[in-house]
Design an enzyme around this catalytic site. Structure first.
Site, PDB file in Angstrom:
ATOM      1  N   GLU A 118      42.243  76.946  43.231  1.00 45.86           N
ATOM      2  CA  GLU A 118      41.054  77.669  43.639  1.00 45.86           C
ATOM      3  C   GLU A 118      40.222  76.848  44.613  1.00 45.86           C
ATOM      4  OE1 GLU A 118      40.491  80.887  40.131  1.00 45.86           O
ATOM      5  OE2 GLU A 118      39.400  79.021  39.878  1.00 45.86           O
ATOM      6  N   CYS A 131      34.175  73.716  48.317  1.00 47.84           N
ATOM      7  CA  CYS A 131      34.603  72.937  47.156  1.00 47.84           C
ATOM      8  C   CYS A 131      36.125  73.055  47.082  1.00 47.84           C
ATOM      9  CB  CYS A 131      33.941  73.525  45.912  1.00 47.84           C
ATOM     10  SG  CYS A 131      34.426  72.719  44.391  1.00 47.84           S
ATOM     11  N   CYS A 138      44.537  69.679  35.838  1.00 47.18           N
ATOM     12  CA  CYS A 138      44.034  68.306  35.745  1.00 47.18           C
ATOM     13  C   CYS A 138      44.577  67.707  34.464  1.00 47.18           C
ATOM     14  CB  CYS A 138      42.504  68.305  35.731  1.00 47.18           C
ATOM     15  SG  CYS A 138      41.784  66.650  35.722  1.00 47.18           S
ATOM     16  N   CYS A 142      38.834  66.861  29.851  1.00 52.82           N
ATOM     17  CA  CYS A 142      37.404  66.807  29.495  1.00 52.82           C
ATOM     18  C   CYS A 142      37.093  68.054  28.672  1.00 52.82           C
ATOM     19  CB  CYS A 142      36.529  66.745  30.736  1.00 52.82           C
ATOM     20  SG  CYS A 142      36.870  65.279  31.742  1.00 52.82           S
ATOM     21  N   CYS A 145      35.426  71.307  30.217  1.00 47.61           N
ATOM     22  CA  CYS A 145      35.900  71.762  31.525  1.00 47.61           C
ATOM     23  C   CYS A 145      37.095  72.709  31.386  1.00 47.61           C
ATOM     24  CB  CYS A 145      36.289  70.550  32.370  1.00 47.61           C
ATOM     25  SG  CYS A 145      37.041  70.985  33.945  1.00 47.61           S
ATOM     26  N   GLY A 198      41.185  69.321  39.547  1.00 46.60           N
ATOM     27  CA  GLY A 198      41.899  68.054  39.657  1.00 46.60           C
ATOM     28  C   GLY A 198      41.010  66.836  39.744  1.00 46.60           C
ATOM     29  N   SER A 230      34.174  63.625  43.970  1.00 49.09           N
ATOM     30  CA  SER A 230      33.704  63.506  42.589  1.00 49.09           C
ATOM     31  C   SER A 230      34.833  62.991  41.701  1.00 49.09           C
ATOM     32  CB  SER A 230      33.238  64.874  42.090  1.00 49.09           C
ATOM     33  OG  SER A 230      32.896  64.791  40.715  1.00 49.09           O
ATOM     34  N   SER A 252      31.199  61.912  37.435  1.00 50.19           N
ATOM     35  CA  SER A 252      30.948  62.792  36.287  1.00 50.19           C
ATOM     36  C   SER A 252      30.551  61.923  35.108  1.00 50.19           C
ATOM     37  CB  SER A 252      32.223  63.576  35.968  1.00 50.19           C
ATOM     38  OG  SER A 252      32.520  64.424  37.040  1.00 50.19           O
ATOM     39  N   HIS A 254      27.749  62.359  32.492  1.00 49.96           N
ATOM     40  CA  HIS A 254      27.662  63.292  31.359  1.00 49.96           C
ATOM     41  C   HIS A 254      27.242  62.759  29.996  1.00 49.96           C
ATOM     42  CE1 HIS A 254      29.331  65.974  34.213  1.00 49.96           C
ATOM     43  NE2 HIS A 254      30.596  65.680  34.049  1.00 49.96           N
ATOM     44  N   ASN A 329      28.267  75.519  32.571  1.00 41.76           N
ATOM     45  CA  ASN A 329      28.804  76.837  32.905  1.00 41.76           C
ATOM     46  C   ASN A 329      29.777  77.258  31.820  1.00 41.76           C
ATOM     47  OD1 ASN A 329      27.530  77.236  35.512  1.00 41.76           O
ATOM     48  ND2 ASN A 329      28.788  75.523  36.184  1.00 41.76           N
ATOM     49  N   CYS A 372      31.180  75.324  38.913  1.00 38.88           N
ATOM     50  CA  CYS A 372      31.795  74.045  38.555  1.00 38.88           C
ATOM     51  C   CYS A 372      32.454  74.089  37.195  1.00 38.88           C
ATOM     52  CB  CYS A 372      30.711  72.979  38.441  1.00 38.88           C
ATOM     53  SG  CYS A 372      30.465  72.074  39.917  1.00 38.88           S
TER      54      CYS A 372
HETATM   55  N1  SAH Z   1      37.708  65.902  38.369  1.00 33.88           N
HETATM   56  C1  SAH Z   1      36.562  65.562  39.108  1.00 33.88           C
HETATM   57  C2  SAH Z   1      36.118  66.621  40.073  1.00 33.88           C
HETATM   58  C3  SAH Z   1      36.118  68.069  39.621  1.00 33.88           C
HETATM   59  S1  SAH Z   1      34.904  68.646  38.478  1.00 33.88           S
HETATM   60  C4  SAH Z   1      35.442  65.199  38.199  1.00 33.88           C
HETATM   61  O1  SAH Z   1      35.534  65.463  37.019  1.00 33.88           O
HETATM   62  O2  SAH Z   1      34.478  64.617  38.675  1.00 33.88           O
HETATM   63  C5  SAH Z   1      33.360  68.835  39.325  1.00 33.88           C
HETATM   64  C6  SAH Z   1      32.139  68.660  38.381  1.00 33.88           C
HETATM   65  O3  SAH Z   1      31.965  69.787  37.521  1.00 33.88           O
HETATM   66  C7  SAH Z   1      32.302  67.460  37.476  1.00 33.88           C
HETATM   67  O4  SAH Z   1      31.108  66.732  37.382  1.00 33.88           O
HETATM   68  C8  SAH Z   1      32.607  68.118  36.153  1.00 33.88           C
HETATM   69  O5  SAH Z   1      32.331  67.268  35.097  1.00 33.88           O
HETATM   70  C9  SAH Z   1      31.726  69.326  36.197  1.00 33.88           C
HETATM   71  N2  SAH Z   1      32.092  70.363  35.239  1.00 33.88           N
HETATM   72  C10 SAH Z   1      33.296  70.607  34.688  1.00 33.88           C
HETATM   73  N3  SAH Z   1      33.240  71.664  33.843  1.00 33.88           N
HETATM   74  C11 SAH Z   1      31.975  72.117  33.883  1.00 33.88           C
HETATM   75  C12 SAH Z   1      31.309  73.207  33.267  1.00 33.88           C
HETATM   76  N4  SAH Z   1      31.961  74.046  32.472  1.00 33.88           N
HETATM   77  N5  SAH Z   1      30.006  73.389  33.548  1.00 33.88           N
HETATM   78  C13 SAH Z   1      29.360  72.564  34.388  1.00 33.88           C
HETATM   79  N6  SAH Z   1      29.946  71.525  35.014  1.00 33.88           N
HETATM   80  C14 SAH Z   1      31.239  71.294  34.760  1.00 33.88           C
HETATM   81 FE1  SF4 Z   2      39.586  67.072  35.237  1.00 36.72          FE
HETATM   82 FE2  SF4 Z   2      37.135  66.784  36.302  1.00 36.72          FE
HETATM   83 FE3  SF4 Z   2      37.689  68.829  34.629  1.00 36.72          FE
HETATM   84 FE4  SF4 Z   2      37.549  66.348  33.675  1.00 36.72          FE
HETATM   85  S1  SF4 Z   2      35.878  67.519  34.611  1.00 36.72           S
HETATM   86  S2  SF4 Z   2      39.154  67.870  33.193  1.00 36.72           S
HETATM   87  S3  SF4 Z   2      38.401  65.153  35.359  1.00 36.72           S
HETATM   88  S4  SF4 Z   2      38.602  68.496  36.654  1.00 36.72           S
END
Ligand code: SAH
Ligand code: SF4
Length: 395
Positions: A118, A131, A138, A142, A145, A198, A230, A252, A254, A329, A372
């Site tokens: 995407e 984006c 991935c 996490c 995510c 990813g 990121s 990231s 968190h 989200n 995100c």
């Molecule tokens: N893998 C990389 C880049 C992609 S994620 C990373 O983790 O940094 C982009 C951002 O969205 C990251 O900060 C991630 O932690 C955040 N993210 C992932 N799932 C989310 C969600 N459900 N709601 C809000 N942010 C989220």
């Molecule tokens: Fe992968 Fe980033 Fe999602 Fe973590 S937040 S699972 S590193 S895409």
């Protein structure tokens, strides 16, 4: 720490070479200038001319968005025909496009092997941000995510990464007329964030090579400060990012304690908060004008207390940084809920009082699940064996 690490970086990560192509032709997209030069020479271009030809073809592809060799009018007819015989200019195919009420566009694109990633375009008043994804899925599960729940993972090639930018420029109708001078004009696609699917630092070389084309003055020509990568915290690659790409960095983060971060961002078990902060303190590009963005997802009752905010302030000491607060989200079946607006604002106030910019990210494209961490492709449905995937991606 290495031995106890549960991180399974490569379980299903299938590498692919550019040039492996179902049509039998070599795709010129994503190749470095050096590789393109070598290829032209191999195919009969005299060495003395090769550099010039590379520049010409490069500009056609990346500055003018031309895909058909016939349109490359400053090359001789004979050369154009020769090129068409062996090469092609191919980018990922758009499978579907959704446009949100707020103008956000979400594309699902298909890459070799039938896998899908995407790409999201977010228009804002003074800029437009694309984006892009660096992997299918991935490996880093996490817990908040959606992408992390996708089992299938493969690294994208440079062609597939830079191809996402080209696809978006196609859709935005943003390729300039050849010979036009629209230098001063604001671009619709002015910024890139590697925040799609990813972990970009688990696909470092391909991401780097693609970003080199994006930054190249004769390529897509977006400056390095318009690109933000990121990472969830792949510590050994952070220094390289500054040196070999030079873009802005987002992390990231968190959580402010290892115990919580281990659960939210499991890579923390391998490189904990202290190791990550050490690497960030040494990020050579970090300065007041190029601050590191700490992304912080606001999860109700998990990481959003006043104590967390105070701890975060302490941890940031000595690192030129800003904090991006991301309201969680939600996605179907997610194990968390979003912090209340009051809570998010209270958290932000503590950071601001300590002198940190801490904007609250407005969720964009929620109605089309484009925000995100919500990205997850339908490829998931077909869980395939590693052997199957490998066979397909290399056909
Ligand atoms: N893998 C990389 C880049 C992609 S994620 C990373 O983790 O940094 C982009 C951002 O969205 C990251 O900060 C991630 O932690 C955040 N993210 C992932 N799932 C989310 C969600 N459900 N709601 C809000 N942010 C989220
Ligand atoms: Fe992968 Fe980033 Fe999602 Fe973590 S937040 S699972 S590193 S895409």
């Amino acid at each position: 720490m290495e031995t106890s690490a549960p991180i399974t970086q490569d379980v299903l990560t299938i590498p692919r070479k550019d040039g492996d192509d179902p049509t039998g032709k070599i795709n010129l997209v994503g190749l470095s200038r050096e590789r393109l030069r070598d290829l032209l020479i191999e195919h009969g271009t005299p060495e003395k001319q090769a550099k010039m030809r590379v520049g010409q073809i490069w500009q056609w592809i990346y500055q003018w968005g031309v895909r058909d060799f016939d349109d490359m009018t400053n090359l001789s007819k004979a050369l154009r025909a020769e090129l068409a015989e062996s090469f092609e200019v191919r980018i990922p195919e758009v499978v579907s496009k959704q446009v949100s009420d707020d103008g956000t566009r979400k594309y699902l694109v298909r890459i070799n092997g039938g896998h899908e990633v995407e790409v999201v375009y977010i228009p804002e008043d003074s800029r437009g941000t694309l984006c892009i994804s660096s992997q299918v899925g991935c490996t880093l599960t996490c817990s908040f995510c959606h992408t992390g729940t996708q089992k299938l993972v493969r690294n994208l090639t440079p062609a597939e990464i830079v191809g996402q930018v080209m696809m978006a420029r196609d859709d935005l109708g943003e390729w300039p007329e050849k010979g036009s001078h629209n230098e001063g004009e604001a671009r619709l696609l002015s910024n890139i964030v590697l925040m799609g699917m990813g972990e970009p630092l688990y696909n470092f070389e391909n991401v780097r090579d693609a970003m080199k084309i994006v930054m190249d003055g004769e390529g897509i020509a977006l400056g390095r400060r318009r690109i933000t990568l990121s990472t969830s915290g792949v510590v050994p690659e952070i220094h390289r990012t500054a040196k070999e790409i030079g873009c802005l960095l987002a992390v990231s983060f968190h959580a402010t304690e290892d115990e919580t971060r281990n659960k939210l961002v499991p890579i923390n078990k391998r490189w904990n908060i202290e190791a990550l902060l050490d690497a960030l303190r040494e990020y050579p590009k970090a300065s007041n004008s190029e601050r590191i963005t700490f992304e912080y997802v606001m999860l109700n009752g998990v990481n959003d207390s006043d104590e967390d905010a105070h701890r975060l302030v302490k941890l940031l000491e000595g690192i030129p940084s800003k904090v991006n607060l991301i309201p969680f989200n939600e996605w179907p079946g997610a194990p968390y809920t979003r912090s209340s607006n009051n809570r998010i604002h209270a958290f932000a106030r503590i950071l601001m009082a300590a002198g940190y910019a801490s904007p609250i990210r407005t969720p964009r494209g929620e109605d089309i699940m484009a925000a995100c961490g919500q990205l997850k492709s339908a490829t998931e449905r077909a869980r395939k064996s590693r052997a199957q995937i490998e066979a397909e991606t290399n056909d």
